[in-house]
Design a protein around this motif. Structure first.
Motif, PDB file in Angstrom:
ATOM      1  N   VAL A  13     -29.691  41.311  12.558  1.00  0.00           N
ATOM      2  CA  VAL A  13     -30.426  42.305  13.342  1.00  0.00           C
ATOM      3  C   VAL A  13     -29.657  43.609  13.524  1.00  0.00           C
ATOM      4  N   LEU A  14     -28.418  43.687  13.084  1.00  0.00           N
ATOM      5  CA  LEU A  14     -27.611  44.886  13.273  1.00  0.00           C
ATOM      6  C   LEU A  14     -28.011  45.977  12.287  1.00  0.00           C
ATOM      7  N   ALA A  15     -28.077  47.213  12.784  1.00  0.00           N
ATOM      8  CA  ALA A  15     -28.304  48.366  11.916  1.00  0.00           C
ATOM      9  C   ALA A  15     -26.952  49.006  11.639  1.00  0.00           C
ATOM     10  N   VAL A  16     -26.704  49.338  10.387  1.00  0.00           N
ATOM     11  CA  VAL A  16     -25.401  49.873   9.971  1.00  0.00           C
ATOM     12  C   VAL A  16     -25.587  51.225   9.304  1.00  0.00           C
ATOM     13  N   VAL A  72     -18.251  54.624  10.431  1.00  0.00           N
ATOM     14  CA  VAL A  72     -19.246  53.564  10.319  1.00  0.00           C
ATOM     15  C   VAL A  72     -19.769  53.349  11.740  1.00  0.00           C
ATOM     16  N   VAL A  73     -21.071  53.149  11.866  1.00  0.00           N
ATOM     17  CA  VAL A  73     -21.689  52.887  13.162  1.00  0.00           C
ATOM     18  C   VAL A  73     -22.558  51.646  13.022  1.00  0.00           C
ATOM     19  N   VAL A  74     -22.446  50.749  14.003  1.00  0.00           N
ATOM     20  CA  VAL A  74     -23.219  49.513  14.032  1.00  0.00           C
ATOM     21  C   VAL A  74     -23.985  49.486  15.353  1.00  0.00           C
ATOM     22  N   ARG A  75     -25.300  49.260  15.271  1.00  0.00           N
ATOM     23  CA  ARG A  75     -26.137  49.243  16.481  1.00  0.00           C
ATOM     24  C   ARG A  75     -26.972  47.971  16.542  1.00  0.00           C
ATOM     25  N   ASP A  76     -27.195  47.506  17.773  1.00  0.00           N
ATOM     26  CA  ASP A  76     -28.098  46.375  17.960  1.00  0.00           C
ATOM     27  C   ASP A  76     -29.526  46.923  18.051  1.00  0.00           C
ATOM     28  N   GLY A  81     -24.468  50.647  20.495  1.00  0.00           N
ATOM     29  CA  GLY A  81     -23.656  50.526  19.301  1.00  0.00           C
ATOM     30  C   GLY A  81     -22.184  50.778  19.508  1.00  0.00           C
ATOM     31  N   VAL A  82     -21.480  50.552  18.430  1.00  0.00           N
ATOM     32  CA  VAL A  82     -20.044  50.795  18.368  1.00  0.00           C
ATOM     33  C   VAL A  82     -19.769  51.436  17.015  1.00  0.00           C
ATOM     34  N   GLY A  83     -18.778  52.309  17.002  1.00  0.00           N
ATOM     35  CA  GLY A  83     -18.425  52.966  15.757  1.00  0.00           C
ATOM     36  C   GLY A  83     -16.940  52.899  15.512  1.00  0.00           C
ATOM     37  N   MET A  84     -16.574  53.205  14.292  1.00  0.00           N
ATOM     38  CA  MET A  84     -15.176  53.282  13.919  1.00  0.00           C
ATOM     39  C   MET A  84     -15.025  54.522  13.052  1.00  0.00           C
TER      40      MET A  84
END
Length: 146
Positions: A13-16, A72-76, A81-84
């Protein structure tokens, strides 16, 4: 959203979003020659849900912003989200969805690893950083709320 509902399939389900235009082969397969992500299932330049895509690949040809950072960003599904972000010393990014064979749990998260070189660099020499004793090598990255 309840974690219990997602357990066993969190990565699905994560969007990247990954600022990379190239993708190498999986570790342990043929040499990681980069190919364009254009029109490929590993094109995450625009945010999209991972879904059933199995990822164990090294991305390259990173897009660096004016400050010299790749992201890179990852969102539910709710948008949290969280990014690096990392500097130009890491020209590669490994993503891994953690796919395992049953009965092991699978896709409990997403591994995100900025790298200075691709998998198998000790054998290929691609982007390998060679140090003599006493030489420093620095890389920098940060994690942020997105």
């Amino acid at each position: 959203m309840k974690i219990r509902k997602l357990l066993g399939a969190v990565a699905v389900v994560l969007a990247v979003t990954v600022g990379a235009t190239g993708c190498g082969s999986r570790p342990g397969t043929a040499a990681p020659a980069a190919r364009s992500v254009e029109g490929h299932g590993y094109d995450f330049r625009a945010a999209r849900v991972i879904g059933s895509t199995k990822i164990d690949h090294a991305f390259t040809d990173m897009v660096f912003d004016g400050a010299g950072q790749a992201h890179v960003v990852v969102r539910d599904p709710g948008g949290t989200g969280v990014g690096m972000a990392w500097d130009r010393s890491c020209a590669w990014l490994q993503l891994y969805t953690g796919d395992a064979e049953p009965p092991l749990p699978s896709r409990l998260g997403l591994a995100v690893e900025p790298m200075t070189c691709p998998p198998d660099a000790f054998n290929t020499g691609t982007d390998l950083v060679r140090l003599v004793p006493g030489d420093p090598h620095r890389v920098a990255w940060r994690i942020f709320a997105a």
